[in-house]
Motif scaffolding. Structure first.
Motif, short mmCIF file in Angstrom:
data_model
loop_
_atom_site.label_atom_id
_atom_site.label_comp_id
_atom_site.label_asym_id
_atom_site.label_seq_id
_atom_site.Cartn_x
_atom_site.Cartn_y
_atom_site.Cartn_z
N LEU A 149 0.83 -1.20 0.00
CA LEU A 149 0.00 0.00 0.00
C LEU A 149 0.86 1.26 0.00
O LEU A 149 0.51 2.27 -0.61
N CYS A 161 0.24 2.62 7.13
CA CYS A 161 -0.85 2.11 7.98
C CYS A 161 -0.49 2.23 9.46
O CYS A 161 -0.33 1.22 10.16
N GLU A 202 -9.55 2.65 7.40
CA GLU A 202 -9.00 3.29 6.21
C GLU A 202 -8.94 4.80 6.32
O GLU A 202 -8.36 5.48 5.47
N THR A 214 -5.44 6.22 6.01
CA THR A 214 -4.95 6.36 4.65
C THR A 214 -5.61 7.54 3.96
O THR A 214 -4.96 8.29 3.21
N LEU A 216 -6.93 -0.23 0.26
CA LEU A 216 -6.59 -0.20 -1.17
C LEU A 216 -7.71 0.46 -1.97
O LEU A 216 -7.43 1.29 -2.85
#
Length: 274
Positions: A172, A188, A210, A213, A253
Motif C-alpha cells: 500500500l 498504515c 481506512e 490512509t 486499497l
C-alpha cells in the motif's frame, strides 16, 4: 513530493559580528525587549478513540505529557468501564459518544469536538507512546501542517507488526508513493498530528481503519507540508485488536484507488460525501 523525515536543523551560533558588534542573526532577529510578551503557545487536543479499553486506559493516560491541553475520549459503545476508568484517571477528560460505528467515525467525531490549535490522534490500546507527542508538536510548531509517525525510519520500530501486516503496508505504501509522487516510509499507522485549521482540507468521510490512509492521501493532494517522525509501536497491552488485516487492507486499497488524483468527481452542489 518530498517528505521531511527529521526535525529541522538548529541554526549554528553566529561567529562573526557586524561593525557595531552585533551578530548578523541579531541584526535580522533583534532580541525581545524586557517588557515584550512571548507569542502564545499553540493549544493541543488529544483525540483517543476507544472501545472496551478499560484495562489499557490507565497506562495510556498516566503518560500523557503536560503539553496536551485537552484530552477527548471517543467511546465506541464500550460494554466495559472504559469511560468510568478514563474519568477516574483523568477527571478533566472530555467524553463524547461517536455517532456511528467504526474507528473512522470515532476520529471524525473527536476532531469536530476538539478545540485546540493542534490535534493529535492516537490509539487507546497502549501500542503508542504518549511521550512521543512533543516530537510531533515540534514539527507543527516549525512550519509543518501534518505530522505522521513512522515505524520504518531511524529511531522508529515495531514490536507488534506481523509479516502479513508488514507486507500489506509495503504494498500500500508503494501505491501511495507512486500515485502522489511522495517519499513516505510508513502508511498504515495511526499516530498523527495536524493543524486544526486544515481539518476541512482533509475532507474526511471514511468510517473504518481506512481513515488513516484517507487522511494522508488528502494531505498529499492538498499540498500540505508533511513530516514523518520516528515512532516505536508496542504490542497491545491487553485485549484483542479490532483490526482485520485482510479485510481492512482491502478497504485501504479501495480508498487509495478512489482517492487517487483525478479519480474523484465533484459532488453535486450542497452535498458532501457521506
Amino acid at each position: 513530493m518530498k517528505i521531511k523525515h527529521y526535525p529541522p536543523e538548529r541554526p549554528s551560533p553566529a561567529t562573526q559580528s557586524d561593525d557595531h558588534g552585533a551578530s548578523p542573526d541579531r541584526a535580522t532577529h533583534p532580541l525581545r525587549r524586557a517588557g515584550d510578551r512571548p507569542p502564545p503557545r499553540a493549544t493541543v487536543s488529544l483525540v483517543v478513540p476507544a472501545r472496551n479499553e478499560a484495562r489499557n486506559i490507565p497506562w495510556v493516560f498516566e503518560q500523557i505529557p503536560d503539553c496536551v491541553d485537552e484530552v477527548i475520549l471517543v467511546d465506541g459503545d464500550s460494554v466495559d468501564c472504559t469511560v468510568h476508568m478514563a474519568i477516574r484517571c483523568l477527571p478533566t477528560v472530555r467524553h463524547v459518544e461517536q455517532s456511528g460505528p467504526g474507528k473512522g467515525n470515532a476520529l471524525r467525531t473527536g476532531f469536530l469536538s476538539a478545540t485546540g490549535d493542534h490535534i493529535v490522534m492516537m490509539d487507546a490500546d497502549g501500542s503508542m507512546l504518549p511521550g512521543e507527542i512533543p516530537h510531533y508538536l515540534h514539527f507543527l510548531d516549525n512550519g509543518f501542517d501534518f505530522v505522521k509517525g513512522s515505524r520504518f525510519i531511524a529511531g522508529g520500530g515495531s514490536l507488534d507488526i506481523t509479516p502479513v501486516r508488514r507486507l500489506g503496508n509495503l504494498v500500500l505504501l508503494a501505491a501511495v508513493n507512486h500515485l502522489y509522487d511522495a517519499t513516505l516510509t510508513d502508511l498504515c499507522y495511526g499516530f498523527c498530528a495536524f493543524r486544526r485549521d486544515f481539518l476541512d482540507d482533509l475532507d474526511l468521510h471514511s468510517s473504518g481503519f481506512e481513515i488513516e490512509t484517507e487522511m494522508i492521501a488528502h494531505a498529499l493532494r492538498s499540498g500540505l507540508r508533511i513530516a514523518e517522525v520516528p515512532s516505536l509501536e508496542l504490542p497491545r497491552r491487553s485485549g484483542h485488536s479490532h483490526l482485520h488485516a485482510i479485510s481492512d487492507g482491502r478497504r485501504v486499497l479501495r480508498t487509495l484507488l478512489s482517492e487517487r488524483p483525478g479519480a474523484r468527481t465533484a459532488a453535486p452542489a450542497g452535498r458532501r460525501p457521506a
